[in-house]
Scaffold this motif. Structure first.
Motif, mmCIF file in Angstrom:
data_model
loop_
_atom_site.group_PDB
_atom_site.id
_atom_site.type_symbol
_atom_site.label_atom_id
_atom_site.label_comp_id
_atom_site.label_asym_id
_atom_site.label_seq_id
_atom_site.Cartn_x
_atom_site.Cartn_y
_atom_site.Cartn_z
ATOM 1 N N ALA A 27 42.086 22.558 -88.987
ATOM 2 C CA ALA A 27 43.034 23.324 -89.862
ATOM 3 C C ALA A 27 44.253 23.927 -88.908
ATOM 4 C CB ALA A 27 42.411 24.349 -90.302
ATOM 5 N N GLY A 47 46.817 19.330 -90.055
ATOM 6 C CA GLY A 47 45.682 19.104 -90.989
ATOM 7 C C GLY A 47 46.049 19.708 -92.251
ATOM 8 N N THR A 86 61.672 24.781 -84.088
ATOM 9 C CA THR A 86 62.797 23.942 -83.702
ATOM 10 C C THR A 86 63.319 23.452 -85.184
ATOM 11 O OG1 THR A 86 61.211 22.042 -83.612
ATOM 12 C CG2 THR A 86 61.830 23.211 -81.488
ATOM 13 N N ILE A 96 43.184 26.966 -74.047
ATOM 14 C CA ILE A 96 43.611 26.060 -75.033
ATOM 15 C C ILE A 96 42.375 25.208 -75.404
ATOM 16 C CG2 ILE A 96 45.176 24.138 -75.458
ATOM 17 C CD1 ILE A 96 47.029 25.440 -73.531
ATOM 18 N N THR A 103 41.038 24.972 -79.012
ATOM 19 C CA THR A 103 41.365 23.749 -80.095
ATOM 20 C C THR A 103 40.656 22.684 -79.546
ATOM 21 O OG1 THR A 103 43.100 22.926 -78.479
ATOM 22 C CG2 THR A 103 43.662 24.778 -79.889
ATOM 23 N N LEU A 141 55.530 16.055 -82.521
ATOM 24 C CA LEU A 141 55.137 17.433 -81.894
ATOM 25 C C LEU A 141 55.937 18.705 -82.276
ATOM 26 C CD1 LEU A 141 55.067 15.881 -78.302
ATOM 27 C CD2 LEU A 141 53.169 16.052 -79.901
#
Ligand SMILES: Cc1cc2nc3c(=O)[nH]c(=O)nc-3n(C[C@H](O)[C@H](O)[C@H](O)COP(=O)(O)OP(=O)(O)OC[C@H]3O[C@@H](n4cnc5c(N)ncnc54)[C@H](O)[C@@H]3O)c2cc1C
Lengths: 83, 464
Positions: free
Chosen positions: B10, B14, B59, B406, B410, B444
């Motif tokens: 999620a 996703g 970005t 991290i 994740t 990304l």
């Protein structure tokens, strides 16, 4: 559905996909792409919205019929005649 | 239970994929192992303060009403409004190398002028490179990977200018040491140098909350604390998943944002009937430590107005796993305060990011880890204050994370932020009906991850 209704259906879909576009001056004989910022993702959405609303399947090889408003309405008229 | 599409993760990709599928009435379920949404771009509360895990800047900035570009595209595809994100523009950022600084903003002309005056002999070369990059079709998913460094070497003669261009683009989106795939370079060049940075006043929360609200409103199902233990297969095909608690779910197809290697590890060794594996993902090893300092004043009060500084203190810019626990030669300094908000943020904040050695950070005992973390917070901060006013007496709270953090939250191998160095641009894996989205598909960052979810949902889950 009559051609005029189909035209309205397509206009409503375009409004959903591109809320910032001014559709009042759309020329039905000129390709959508030349009048608005539509890319292949947006064309997929037109197909998907039609499927969602009317359960019509448009095969990929027929996508080229969706170039202008006129050609779209002509293509959809027999398909949507009983809807 | 049977679903048309199951989505693993999620995070941004996703949930974006889920919105597309739910909008077109698919039976879809997003499975997330963690207790909350967001993945690499989650948010948390610590000692009474709201923090973002990942967000420095969004970005691909585009003004409201813009009809082209990645941000407008994804807003349209997700049927959400520009106001839902309400991005505020950056003040301005810079790339700082020994003896040379290049400033850039959301107006490309600034960078262009800066390059022309700092590297006059490269003026024409850069103009030609820029034209080449503009004409490049970075969204062609059938292309083979090419080296961006080789391409830049063909156009530019000055090694420092090449490294200065690479520096922000690598930091914000390269899984490859010291190089980038050319298509990824072009994606990042356009999204950072040409479109630029923005940030919602409240950070990543409005972005994640908009996505999850839209997904649920459209009838999508989200299960938290629902880790996928393994992917069930039949012949060449993925047919379902088994969750950590033993529940089995079946699906027509599975879209995974867990990462390429991570997803392969959920499957049996290799499709029994396939002669050879077509895609061999490699575990990435570029990752970061980050410190988040809360201040009793604003960076502007201290005389610091820049949004982001990408710095490198050594002769040559090195973007790779360092031998040391963290690389103190280079980094990112981000000040979330320094965007053009209508009202200022409540508190001052400085975030500093440094390349990190995941083997080191993942090998420590709990005690050693706590000590090392505190130690490296100081060191990373010391390198940062070479580039901005010494703010250390104003710090009222500090949090920091490492590759271990991290990985814990994740599941990404080696605690990597940008995943595998080789991407599967079309999303395919060695199994039929099992597709990748997010980081290891190759788009990304925040906007990229959402576009990845949208594109993979369109190409693999809606077109048939
Ligand atoms: C420190 C940091 C700073 C960043 N800064 C920026 C920035 O300023 N601007 C920007 O654009 N981008 C930034 N990024 C990058 C951006 O956050 C990511 O590119 C993006 O969030 C990736 O989204 P994703 O959906 O691909 O992956 P993820 O967010 O990783 O989503 C994958 C999800 O899958 C879940 N999962 C994994 N395995 C399983 C399993 N077996 N079962 C169930 N669930 C599972 C994970 O828990 C996770 O929630 C930053 C990242 C970090 C870490």
């Amino acid at each position: 559905m009559a051609p005029a209704e189909i035209r309205q259906v397509i206009l409503d879909i375009l409004k959903k996909i591109a809320p910032d576009e001014d559709l009042s001056s759309l020329d039905d004989s000129v390709p959508f792409r030349e009048q608005m910022e539509l890319d292949s993702m947006d064309f997929l959405d037109i197909v998907m919205e039609l499927r969602k609303a009317y359960r019509v399947q448009i095969p990929e090889e027929d996508y080229h019929h969706l170039g202008t408003m006129d050609s779209t309405v002509t293509y959809l008229t027999p398909i949507l005649k009983d809807v | 239970m049977h679903y048309e599409t199951l989505i693993i993760g999620a995070g941004l990709s996703g949930l974006a994929a889920g919105i597309r599928l739910a909008y077109f009435d698919q039976q879809v379920c997003v499975l997330e192992r963690h207790t909350t949404i967001g993945g690499l771009n989650s948010f948390y509360r610590l000692r009474g303060r709201n923090h973002d895990v990942g967000l420095h800047a969004v970005t691909n900035y585009a003004k409201p009403g813009t009809k082209t570009g990645p941000l407008s595209k994804l807003l349209r595809q997700l049927r959400i409004r520009w106001d839902d994100f309400s991005l505020c523009e950056q003040n301005g950022s810079s790339i700082k190398f020994p003896g040379c600084t290049l400033q850039f903003s959301n107006d490309f002309e600034l960078l262009h002028e800066q390059i022309n005056s700092a590297f006059p002999s490269e003026k024409d070369h850069f103009a030609r490179l820029h034209q080449f990059l503009i004409n490049f079709d970075e969204l062609d998913l059938q292309q083979n990977a090419q080296s961006a460094r080789e391409t830049l070497n063909q156009y530019l003669g000055d090694a420092m200018l090449i490294d200065m261009l690479f520096c922000p683009l690598m930091f914000y989106g390269s899984a490859k040491p010291d190089d980038m795939d050319l298509n990824q370079f072009v994606v990042m060049y356009k999204s950072i140098f040409m479109e630029g940075f923005g940030r919602p006043f409240k950070g990543v929360r409005p972005i994640m909350k908009t996505l999850v609200r839209q997904y649920k409103k459209l009838g999508g199902e989200l299960r938290l604390r629902a880790g996928v233990k393994r992917i069930l297969t039949d012949g060449n095909r993925a047919v379902g998943v088994e969750l950590d608690d033993g529940t089995q779910l079946t699906a027509d197809r599975i879209l995974s944002s867990a990462g390429a290697v991570e997803t392969a590890q959920l499957c049996p060794p290799c499709p029994s009937t396939k002669e050879e594996a077509s895609f061999e993902p490699i575990a990435g090893d570029v990752t970061f430590n980050e410190i988040i300092d809360t201040l009793d004043t604003t960076p502007a009060e201290l005389g610091h107005n820049e949004t982001i500084i990408f710095f490198n203190n050594s002769e040559k810019f090195s973007y790779r796993k360092p031998d040391e626990p963290c690389d103190l030669q280079s980094g990112i300094i981000c000040s979330p305060n320094n965007f053009q908000y209508d009202t200022p943020l409540e508190e001052g904040c400085i975030r500093v990011t440094a390349l990190a050695n995941h083997d080191y950070w993942l090998s420590l005992s709990e005690e050693e880890y706590i000590e090392a973390k505190a130690d490296w917070v100081q060191k990373i901060r010391e390198t940062a204050i070479q580039h901005l006013p010494d703010y250390r007496s104003h710090i009222i709270d500090t949090d920091s994370f490492t590759p271990k953090t991290i990985k814990r939250y994740t599941g990404h191998i080696n605690g990597c932020v940008y995943g595998a160095p080789n991407k599967s641009l079309d999303g395919s894996t060695n199994w039929d009906n099992l597709l990748l989205c997010g980081t290891d598909q190759g788009f990304l960052g925040i906007v990229g991850a959402m576009l990845s979810g949208i594109t993979m949902a369109n190409n693999h889950c809606l077109m048939n």
